[in-house]
Write an enzyme that holds these catalytic residues in place. Structure first.
Site, mmCIF file in Angstrom:
data_model
loop_
_atom_site.group_PDB
_atom_site.id
_atom_site.type_symbol
_atom_site.label_atom_id
_atom_site.label_comp_id
_atom_site.label_asym_id
_atom_site.label_seq_id
_atom_site.Cartn_x
_atom_site.Cartn_y
_atom_site.Cartn_z
ATOM 1 N N ASN A 64 -2.295 4.210 1.961
ATOM 2 C CA ASN A 64 -2.026 2.803 2.269
ATOM 3 C C ASN A 64 -0.705 2.773 3.046
ATOM 4 O OD1 ASN A 64 -1.495 0.086 2.316
ATOM 5 N ND2 ASN A 64 -1.173 -0.112 0.100
ATOM 6 N N TRP A 65 -0.826 2.665 4.356
ATOM 7 C CA TRP A 65 0.400 2.691 5.179
ATOM 8 C C TRP A 65 1.224 1.420 5.029
ATOM 9 C CZ3 TRP A 65 -1.193 4.778 10.740
ATOM 10 C CH2 TRP A 65 -1.667 6.087 10.609
ATOM 11 N N HIS A 106 -4.407 -5.841 -3.510
ATOM 12 C CA HIS A 106 -3.160 -5.107 -3.740
ATOM 13 C C HIS A 106 -2.126 -6.067 -4.335
ATOM 14 C CE1 HIS A 106 0.497 -2.864 -3.085
ATOM 15 N NE2 HIS A 106 -0.256 -1.782 -2.999
ATOM 16 N N SER A 110 4.102 5.377 -6.836
ATOM 17 C CA SER A 110 5.038 6.503 -6.740
ATOM 18 C C SER A 110 4.375 7.855 -6.996
ATOM 19 C CB SER A 110 6.233 6.301 -7.682
ATOM 20 O OG SER A 110 6.934 5.125 -7.326
ATOM 21 N N GLY A 156 1.163 5.054 -1.250
ATOM 22 C CA GLY A 156 1.923 4.250 -0.302
ATOM 23 C C GLY A 156 2.940 5.114 0.432
ATOM 24 N N GLY A 157 4.174 5.098 -0.050
ATOM 25 C CA GLY A 157 5.276 5.785 0.637
ATOM 26 C C GLY A 157 4.963 7.215 1.055
HETATM 27 P P1 PGA Z 1 3.764 3.779 -3.522
HETATM 28 O O1 PGA Z 1 2.712 2.601 -3.252
HETATM 29 O O2 PGA Z 1 2.986 5.069 -3.478
HETATM 30 O O3 PGA Z 1 4.738 3.661 -2.381
HETATM 31 O O4 PGA Z 1 4.386 3.525 -4.850
HETATM 32 C C1 PGA Z 1 1.412 2.660 -3.773
HETATM 33 C C2 PGA Z 1 0.663 1.424 -3.353
HETATM 34 O O5 PGA Z 1 1.249 0.330 -3.375
HETATM 35 O O6 PGA Z 1 -0.524 1.492 -2.970
#
Ligand code: PGA
Length: 258
Positions: free
Chosen positions: A9-10, A97, A215, A236-237
């Site tokens: 998920n960019w 989300h 995370s 995400g990140g």
């Molecule tokens: P994150 O985000 O890996 O940056 O914690 C996950 C997400 O919101 O899909």
């Protein structure tokens, strides 16, 4: 056999050339995937045409989108419909989300309509659920997530529901560096599967992939993915750096397929 999935998920990151470079790096480093161990890349809408062309050369890496509108078409300036996404080769759409729920006022009723749009257009849904820190501290996270599932998804018949992937993303773990422990993730994933079992029966529930998000990194992915009911991750990140994302995909490939 239940699919293991790692989805990127960019969010609202990367311009077109940065996006092209990232997918190119994924192309060069991606380990061998299969029908049951696959990857989804969900860039922002403007990337979709370009990403579709690039991903077409990669086996078992599917194009995703991060949202769609709940109506089929019409006077909704600035919005994107599910049929547009499907015509642009999108195969998975992330719905619900927590950032959309929080910043864009998306409630379960609206999300149920979005789910319908995605499925009616022949794509798969990645349906996000998860509780805030307040809810977890109050000890009511199981009931909270169950309500999200019931109101967002339980209007579906079995045939449609099979095209849904669940992503459990505790809000307190998203982008915070604070991951749920493997035990916390497993406990919630098992709860989710039992809720699905009560609605759709064990056979359907056993076939649904339940991803963990929040995370997730190469250093913790293996432990999370080793849990019996954790079928991959929504990232995400760490999806913005090819090396980290590939590290997480590799962790998925090392786990046994349920
Ligand atoms: P994150 O985000 O890996 O940056 O914690 C996950 C997400 O919101 O899909």
């Amino acid at each position: 056999m239940r699919k293991k999935i790692v989805a990127a998920n960019w969010k609202m990151n990367l311009n077109l050339s940065e996006g092209a470079e990232l997918i190119n790096d994924l192309y060069n480093g991606m380990p061998e995937l299969s029908e049951h161990r696959l990857v989804v890349v969900a860039p922002p809408f403007v990337h979709i045409g370009q990403a579709a062309t690039q991903l077409a050369t990669m086996d078992h890496v599917y194009l995703g989108a991060q949202n769609c509108h709940q109506e089929a078409s019409g006077a909704y300036t600035g919005e994107v419909s599910a049929s547009m996404l499907s015509s642009a080769e999108v195969q998975y759409v992330i719905i619900g989300h927590s950032e959309r729920r929080q910043y864009f006022g998306e409630d379960n009723e609206m999300l149920a309509k979005k789910v319908n749009q995605v499925l009616a257009n022949g794509m798969k849904v990645i349906f996000c659920c998860g509780e805030s820190l307040e809810v977890r501290d109050a000890g009511t996270e199981n009931a909270w997530v169950e309500t999200q599932l019931r109101e967002g998804l339980f209007h579906l018949g079995e045939e449609h529901f099979k095209n849904v992937v669940i992503a459990y993303e505790p809000i307190w773990a998203i982008g915070t560096g604070r991951t749920a422990s493997a035990q916390q993730a497993q406990d919630m994933h098992a709860h989710i599967r039992s809720v699905l079992t009560s609605q759709f029966g064990a056979e359907v529930a056993d076939g649904i992939s339940i991803l963990y998000g929040g995370s997730c990194k190469p250093s913790n992915a293996a432990e999370l993915f080793a849990c019996a009911d954790v079928d991959g991750g929504l990232i995400g990140g760490a999806s913005l750096k090819a090396e980290e994302f590939i590290g997480i995909v590799s962790a998925m490939l090392e786990t046994e397929v349920a």
